[in-house]
Motif scaffolding. Structure first.
Motif, mmCIF file in Angstrom:
data_model
loop_
_atom_site.group_PDB
_atom_site.id
_atom_site.type_symbol
_atom_site.label_atom_id
_atom_site.label_comp_id
_atom_site.label_asym_id
_atom_site.label_seq_id
_atom_site.Cartn_x
_atom_site.Cartn_y
_atom_site.Cartn_z
ATOM 1 N N VAL A 58 0.441 -5.847 -54.173
ATOM 2 C CA VAL A 58 0.269 -7.276 -53.872
ATOM 3 C C VAL A 58 -0.920 -7.820 -54.660
ATOM 4 C CG1 VAL A 58 -0.393 -8.924 -52.053
ATOM 5 C CG2 VAL A 58 1.383 -7.226 -51.619
ATOM 6 N N PHE A 59 -2.020 -7.097 -54.634
ATOM 7 C CA PHE A 59 -3.201 -7.521 -55.384
ATOM 8 C C PHE A 59 -2.892 -7.627 -56.877
ATOM 9 C CE2 PHE A 59 -6.691 -6.021 -58.102
ATOM 10 C CZ PHE A 59 -7.550 -7.102 -57.973
ATOM 11 N N LEU A 60 -2.307 -6.581 -57.451
ATOM 12 C CA LEU A 60 -2.041 -6.579 -58.892
ATOM 13 C C LEU A 60 -1.074 -7.684 -59.307
ATOM 14 C CD1 LEU A 60 -1.814 -2.735 -59.554
ATOM 15 C CD2 LEU A 60 -3.688 -4.282 -60.143
ATOM 16 N N PHE A 61 -0.022 -7.873 -58.532
ATOM 17 C CA PHE A 61 0.957 -8.910 -58.872
ATOM 18 C C PHE A 61 0.318 -10.291 -58.860
ATOM 19 C CE2 PHE A 61 3.938 -12.167 -57.422
ATOM 20 C CZ PHE A 61 4.837 -12.143 -58.467
ATOM 21 N N PHE A 62 -0.366 -10.623 -57.768
ATOM 22 C CA PHE A 62 -0.929 -11.967 -57.655
ATOM 23 C C PHE A 62 -2.138 -12.160 -58.574
ATOM 24 C CE2 PHE A 62 1.601 -12.052 -53.767
ATOM 25 C CZ PHE A 62 2.210 -13.297 -53.912
ATOM 26 N N PHE A 63 -2.880 -11.111 -58.839
ATOM 27 C CA PHE A 63 -4.005 -11.229 -59.792
ATOM 28 C C PHE A 63 -3.483 -11.534 -61.186
ATOM 29 C CE2 PHE A 63 -7.114 -9.329 -62.736
ATOM 30 C CZ PHE A 63 -8.229 -10.087 -62.389
ATOM 31 N N LYS A 64 -2.468 -10.784 -61.589
ATOM 32 C CA LYS A 64 -1.859 -10.999 -62.911
ATOM 33 C C LYS A 64 -1.259 -12.404 -63.006
ATOM 34 C CE LYS A 64 1.260 -8.462 -65.945
ATOM 35 N NZ LYS A 64 2.249 -7.402 -65.995
ATOM 36 N N THR A 65 -0.571 -12.815 -61.946
ATOM 37 C CA THR A 65 0.050 -14.145 -61.939
ATOM 38 C C THR A 65 -1.006 -15.243 -61.942
ATOM 39 O OG1 THR A 65 1.909 -13.215 -60.695
ATOM 40 C CG2 THR A 65 1.721 -15.594 -60.730
ATOM 41 N N ALA A 66 -2.052 -15.095 -61.156
ATOM 42 C CA ALA A 66 -3.096 -16.122 -61.076
ATOM 43 C C ALA A 66 -3.850 -16.249 -62.390
ATOM 44 C CB ALA A 66 -4.059 -15.785 -59.945
ATOM 45 N N LYS A 67 -4.087 -15.118 -63.066
ATOM 46 C CA LYS A 67 -4.808 -15.194 -64.351
ATOM 47 C C LYS A 67 -3.985 -15.881 -65.427
ATOM 48 C CE LYS A 67 -7.606 -12.505 -66.001
ATOM 49 N NZ LYS A 67 -8.784 -11.840 -66.410
ATOM 50 N N SER A 68 -2.668 -15.724 -65.380
ATOM 51 C CA SER A 68 -1.831 -16.313 -66.412
ATOM 52 C C SER A 68 -1.305 -17.696 -66.020
ATOM 53 C CB SER A 68 -0.642 -15.396 -66.720
ATOM 54 O OG SER A 68 0.192 -15.278 -65.582
#
Length: 107
Positions: free
Chosen positions: A94-104
């Motif tokens: 969950v952290f990795l998915f949303f972190f990646k999405t939020a950064k891009s």
């Protein structure tokens, strides 16, 4: 579009917190198992919790009490390990998915 950006970062934070809580649980369990072995030892209270023979018709022997107590302790530790591992298994993706999405994310 600020709401969408806020949502992505909030979900990132939630995933991170869940992962950290799971990791803390595993570290706590490891310390209690291998370093501080008496930290959650409840098996030495035999005399305090023993039920008198008059009330039950028999008294549980200290050996039986110790055995049952250790089985209960093992069950609690396994339950805590399962919960902590599940938190990490769910929290990290969950952290990795949303972190990646939020950064891009481009608003």
């Amino acid at each position: 579009m600020k709401i969408a950006n806020f949502f992505l970062w909030a979900m990132t934070l939630i995933g991170l917190v869940i992962s950290i809580i799971g990791a803390i649980g595993l570290v706590d369990l490891a310390l209690k198992t291998w370093v501080f072995t008496k930290a959650d030892d409840e098996c030495y209270y035999y005399d305090a919790v023993r039920v008198p023979e008059e009330k039950t018709g028999s008294v549980v022997s200290e050996v039986d009490y110790q055995k049952q107590c250790l089985e209960n302790q093992t069950a609690r530790r396994q339950s805590k390990a399962a919960t902590s591992i599940a938190q990490i298994i769910i929290g990290v993706p969950v952290f990795l998915f949303f972190f990646k999405t939020a950064k891009s994310y481009k608003a």
